[in-house]
Design a protein around this motif. Structure first.
Motif, PDB file in Angstrom:
ATOM      1  N   PHE A  33     -16.870   6.169   9.393  1.00  0.00           N
ATOM      2  CA  PHE A  33     -15.445   5.385   8.995  1.00  0.00           C
ATOM      3  C   PHE A  33     -15.753   6.322   7.145  1.00  0.00           C
ATOM      4  N   PHE A  34     -14.470   5.831   6.609  1.00  0.00           N
ATOM      5  CA  PHE A  34     -13.890   6.214   5.602  1.00  0.00           C
ATOM      6  C   PHE A  34     -12.956   4.961   4.882  1.00  0.00           C
ATOM      7  N   HIS A  35     -13.590   4.787   3.570  1.00  0.00           N
ATOM      8  CA  HIS A  35     -12.416   3.930   2.834  1.00  0.00           C
ATOM      9  C   HIS A  35     -11.966   4.854   1.552  1.00  0.00           C
ATOM     10  N   MET A  36     -11.224   3.795   0.734  1.00  0.00           N
ATOM     11  CA  MET A  36     -10.813   4.327  -0.275  1.00  0.00           C
ATOM     12  C   MET A  36     -12.010   5.306  -1.330  1.00  0.00           C
ATOM     13  N   GLU A  37     -12.582   4.929  -1.827  1.00  0.00           N
ATOM     14  CA  GLU A  37     -12.967   5.303  -3.090  1.00  0.00           C
ATOM     15  C   GLU A  37     -15.074   5.756  -1.440  1.00  0.00           C
TER      16      GLU A  37
END
Length: 128
Positions: free
Chosen positions: A4-8
């Motif tokens: 998964f990916f997130h903002m940072e």
């Protein structure tokens, strides 16, 4: 393993043999702590209950049983904690090997006269 990916940054979570989830998050310690807490609780669900004649709902948790449950928890984080801005990588490679070996060529003979070529499917998976 689910990515998964997130903002940072990015993260990964996998289900260990003991039924516990192992997560790795790069770029956001508070997201890592939140995920570790949620994965240790299990899969959240709402359950109906009645207290003093008043209907209501409470959050209950069940044990994680597979990778689908890991995705369910990540989706729960997407909805409940939008400030983390998580996007789940849906491109999972699911290579299910139905049999350990594949018979490629055989001369039709049995016993000592048999000649055949076999592919080891387990070796293909481990070398990929």
């Amino acid at each position: 393993m689910i990515s998964f990916f997130h903002m940072e940054g990015y993260g990964q979570v996998e289900l260990a043999k003991d039924g516990k989830a192992r997560c790795k998050v790069v770029g956001d310690e508070s997201l890592l702590q939140t995920l570790q807490e949620l994965f240790s609780k299990g899969v959240p669900s709402l359950q109906e209950f009645r207290h003093k004649g008043i209907p209501g709902k409470r959050k209950t948790y069940r044990k994680i049983s597979g990778e689908d449950d890991l995705v369910t928890i990540l989706q729960y984080v997407q909805k409940q904690y939008p400030h983390f801005s998580i996007s789940i990588d849906q491109e999972e490679e699911k290579q299910e090997i139905q049999k350990r070996y594949t018979l490629l060529k055989w001369n039709g003979e049995y016993g000592a006269d048999a000649i055949f070529i076999v592919r080891d499917n387990w070796g293909l998976l481990n070398n990929a």
